[in-house]
Design an enzyme around this catalytic site. Structure first.
Site, PDB file in Angstrom:
ATOM      1  N   GLY A 134       0.808  -1.227   0.000  1.00  0.00           N
ATOM      2  CA  GLY A 134       0.000   0.000   0.000  1.00  0.00           C
ATOM      3  C   GLY A 134       0.837   1.271   0.000  1.00  0.00           C
ATOM      4  N   TYR A 184     -10.829   5.513  14.656  1.00  0.00           N
ATOM      5  CA  TYR A 184      -9.861   5.875  13.606  1.00  0.00           C
ATOM      6  C   TYR A 184      -9.717   7.403  13.501  1.00  0.00           C
ATOM      7  CZ  TYR A 184      -7.696   5.885   8.921  1.00  0.00           C
ATOM      8  OH  TYR A 184      -6.858   6.077   7.858  1.00  0.00           O
TER       9      TYR A 184
HETATM   10  P1  NAP Z   1      -2.490  -0.998   4.497  1.00  0.00           P
HETATM   11  O1  NAP Z   1      -2.491  -1.405   3.063  1.00  0.00           O
HETATM   12  O2  NAP Z   1      -3.381  -1.738   5.430  1.00  0.00           O
HETATM   13  O3  NAP Z   1      -0.975  -1.051   5.037  1.00  0.00           O
HETATM   14  C1  NAP Z   1      -0.650  -0.763   6.371  1.00  0.00           C
HETATM   15  C2  NAP Z   1       0.503  -1.629   6.791  1.00  0.00           C
HETATM   16  O4  NAP Z   1       0.814  -1.338   8.164  1.00  0.00           O
HETATM   17  C3  NAP Z   1       0.155  -3.122   6.701  1.00  0.00           C
HETATM   18  O5  NAP Z   1       1.192  -3.851   6.129  1.00  0.00           O
HETATM   19  C4  NAP Z   1      -0.050  -3.449   8.152  1.00  0.00           C
HETATM   20  O6  NAP Z   1       0.150  -4.816   8.477  1.00  0.00           O
HETATM   21  C5  NAP Z   1       1.010  -2.575   8.823  1.00  0.00           C
HETATM   22  N1  NAP Z   1       0.783  -2.568  10.251  1.00  0.00           N
HETATM   23  C6  NAP Z   1      -0.395  -2.604  10.918  1.00  0.00           C
HETATM   24  N2  NAP Z   1      -0.194  -2.682  12.228  1.00  0.00           N
HETATM   25  C7  NAP Z   1       1.142  -2.719  12.427  1.00  0.00           C
HETATM   26  C8  NAP Z   1       1.942  -2.850  13.570  1.00  0.00           C
HETATM   27  N3  NAP Z   1       1.420  -2.968  14.802  1.00  0.00           N
HETATM   28  N4  NAP Z   1       3.284  -2.871  13.427  1.00  0.00           N
HETATM   29  C9  NAP Z   1       3.839  -2.766  12.202  1.00  0.00           C
HETATM   30  N5  NAP Z   1       3.115  -2.659  11.069  1.00  0.00           N
HETATM   31  C10 NAP Z   1       1.770  -2.638  11.177  1.00  0.00           C
HETATM   32  O7  NAP Z   1      -2.852   0.540   4.664  1.00  0.00           O
HETATM   33  P2  NAP Z   1      -2.668   1.786   3.665  1.00  0.00           P
HETATM   34  O8  NAP Z   1      -3.943   2.002   2.965  1.00  0.00           O
HETATM   35  O9  NAP Z   1      -1.422   1.629   2.871  1.00  0.00           O
HETATM   36  O10 NAP Z   1      -2.527   2.977   4.729  1.00  0.00           O
HETATM   37  C11 NAP Z   1      -1.276   3.431   5.213  1.00  0.00           C
HETATM   38  C12 NAP Z   1      -1.519   4.607   6.137  1.00  0.00           C
HETATM   39  O11 NAP Z   1      -2.274   5.609   5.449  1.00  0.00           O
HETATM   40  C13 NAP Z   1      -2.327   4.256   7.386  1.00  0.00           C
HETATM   41  O12 NAP Z   1      -1.853   4.981   8.482  1.00  0.00           O
HETATM   42  C14 NAP Z   1      -3.725   4.707   7.021  1.00  0.00           C
HETATM   43  O13 NAP Z   1      -4.498   4.999   8.157  1.00  0.00           O
HETATM   44  C15 NAP Z   1      -3.433   5.945   6.198  1.00  0.00           C
HETATM   45  N6  NAP Z   1      -4.503   6.336   5.289  1.00  0.00           N
HETATM   46  C16 NAP Z   1      -4.875   5.551   4.254  1.00  0.00           C
HETATM   47  C17 NAP Z   1      -5.879   5.964   3.410  1.00  0.00           C
HETATM   48  C18 NAP Z   1      -6.317   5.158   2.219  1.00  0.00           C
HETATM   49  O14 NAP Z   1      -7.189   5.609   1.486  1.00  0.00           O
HETATM   50  N7  NAP Z   1      -5.753   4.004   1.965  1.00  0.00           N
HETATM   51  C19 NAP Z   1      -6.529   7.183   3.641  1.00  0.00           C
HETATM   52  C20 NAP Z   1      -6.129   7.950   4.716  1.00  0.00           C
HETATM   53  C21 NAP Z   1      -5.100   7.530   5.526  1.00  0.00           C
HETATM   54  P3  NAP Z   1      -1.151  -5.793   8.672  1.00  0.00           P
HETATM   55  O15 NAP Z   1      -1.144  -6.662   7.489  1.00  0.00           O
HETATM   56  O16 NAP Z   1      -0.906  -6.521   9.944  1.00  0.00           O
HETATM   57  O17 NAP Z   1      -2.375  -4.944   8.778  1.00  0.00           O
END
Ligand code: NAP
Length: 470
Positions: free
Chosen positions: A242, A377
């Protein structure tokens, strides 16, 4: 996650159907394809309100680009001779601009505006040429930070630029055009180069209608804009997929050695990312009690310090509050907020951060606007904003902290959203589409850049100017 509507509406048949039905037609945004691509190409029209102080810095930045520069010749604006003396520009009279002419950028220095009457200069500059901005063009106003203005009248006129630019961004967004205000405090104009380049370049493709604040800071060395992070060591959490994967790749593209961190279960994906970018891995759960110490010792032992940390790892655990189990609250706040604080505390206490280090946090527009089923969140992501705003005021040694607040980004996280809500999330912004993980990564790389020394305490939305929130 692919956006089928975006693909279809950009096909020859789809385009005519979308047009016949008067549906939104998201354009294909121009994005950074190679690190050494010029930050802006084409014709850029510049001008300034009389007595403005940033025009010299603007001319220096644009003078180093390959763009053709023009100054708008108008009685109400700064004399074009003044602009011409600062860089190579051609003067252009309004009546010499025919309707077919297309500008890649419009840049206006509004720092000289001190009364609300003088706001008319903004109208004088933009009104005759706004319809001449081409697809994926860029509009930037440089202003004076309203909180640093000497009089209420000046503060009012400078703050007015924000409403103006947010409206302009909404009017032109359907063409992929973006618009921003860069606010500088007096005396910090030399630090506008990095935000100006970012706002004018394809790196900010999915950022629009934003304000960026530039504060006074120590002078920085000349930047190699192709590999600005050369020699830097960075930690990116949640880097196996991601947005985190995109951040790791973008920082590595810009020259950094990236330590990719994610949960131990994601080890294989993490190894693949690290191998791809010549980085290294640190499989670790950031909520484990010894995580801050492990990270701190790893960077001290392996690299003698840390230059960049990107707190990206995050989760969602959606439920309306009455139905939310306690562990959804506890786990989410711990991962998205508390662990970031604990890690930073250890890095400060053990003096791991190098001089001029960069801390970049990932918030969300959910933390700005709130969202049904996301009280945990949204609280965590508002908390990130509060943390960044407060810590930014305490930092020393050239260390800065900023945050990005993504909107709808095409990742596994958003792929899990029910179809109708997902479609609404994608379309409810000025650019009528979701962003790519790389769009968030580019904003983070901009804050991580050594030339962004004047950027501290900013919360930059990467949301295509989502209609949600302010
Ligand atoms: P994602 O695809 O779920 O990737 C997040 C990564 O962080 C996953 O590999 C996850 O592992 C890892 N993670 C979770 N808990 C952890 C822990 N305790 N220690 C180490 N790593 C951990 O999410 P994303 O969409 O790329 O989002 C990345 C960031 O952007 C997040 O902070 C999210 O809140 C923010 N964000 C995203 C969006 C969006 O539209 N996608 C919008 C606003 C903000 P697991 O496989 O265990 O979950």
């Amino acid at each position: 996650m692919s956006d089928l509507y975006h693909k279809v509406s950009n096909s020859p048949v789809g385009r005519s159907v979308v047009s016949a039905l008067n549906l939104p037609a998201p354009v294909i945004l121009e994005r950074q394809t190679r690190s050494n691509a010029p930050f802006i190409e084409g014709e850029v029209l510049i001008s300034a309100a009389p007595n403005s102080t940033a025009i010299e810095a603007i001319c220096t930045v644009l003078g180093a680009s390959t763009a053709s520069l023009y100054a708008l010749d108008s009685k109400a604006l700064i004399a074009t001779a003044d602009i011409k003396s600062k860089t190579k520009v051609c003067s252009l009279k309004v009546d010499a601009i025919d309707e077919k002419r297309r500008f890649k950028g419009l840049v206006f220095d509004a720092t000289g505006i001190t009364t609300t009457e003088e706001l008319k200069t903004v109208y004088e500059f933009f009104h005759p040429v706004i319809r001449n901005v081409g697809k994926c063009g860029r509009i930037v106003i440089v202003g004076t930070q309203p909180s640093s203005c000497a009089t209420p009248a000046m503060a009012a006129s400078q703050k007015a630029l924000e409403g103006f630019i947010r409206s302009i961004a909404k009017e032109v967004g359907k063409k992929g055009i973006t618009a921003h205000v860069i606010y500088s405090v007096p005396g910090a104009e030399s630090h506008i180069e990095s935000p100006l380049r970012f706002c004018l370049s394809p790196r900010s493709a999915y950022v629009s209608g934003q304000t960026l604040s530039v504060s006074k800071a120590a002078k920085t060395k000349a930047t190699d804009w192709n590999t600005p992070l050369s020699g830097k060591v960075a930690l990116v959490t949640g880097a196996s997929r991601g947005i985190g994967e995109a951040i790791a790749k973008t920082l590595a593209r810009d020259g950094a050695h990236v330590v990719c961190l994610d949960v131990p279960q994601a080890k294989d994906a993490l190894n693949a990312v690290a191998t791809d970018i010549g980085g290294s891995t640190l499989p670790l759960d950031i909520t484990s009690p010894d995580a801050p110490q492990i990270i701190s010792e790893h960077f001290k032992k392996e690299f003698g310090g840390m230059d960049i940390v990107v707190h990206n790892a995050g989760i969602t655990r959606d439920k309306t509050l009455g139905r939310m189990p306690e562990q959804f609250w506890d786990l989410l706040i711990d991962i998205n907020l508390s662990s970031e604080e604990r890690i930073n505390d250890a890095l400060f206490e053990d003096e791991v951060f190098n001089k001029n280090a960069r801390i970049v946090c990932v918030s969300s527009i959910s933390g700005i606007a709130g969202n049904v089923g996301q009280s945990n969140y949204a609280a965590s992501k508002s908390g990130v904003i509060g943390y960044v705003e407060s810590l930014s005021k305490q930092l020393k040694g050239g260390i800065t902290i900023n945050a990005v607040a993504p909107g709808f980004i095409e990742t596994q996280m958003t792929a899990a959203i029910p179809f109708m809500i997902r479609e609404a999330g994608r379309r409810m912004n000025s650019l009528n589409q979701g962003g790519q993980p790389g769009d968030v990564a580019e904003a983070i790389a901009f804050f991580a850049n050594p030339a962004s020394q004047g950027m501290n305490g900013n919360i930059l939305r990467v949301c295509g100017q989502s209609l949600i929130g302010k």
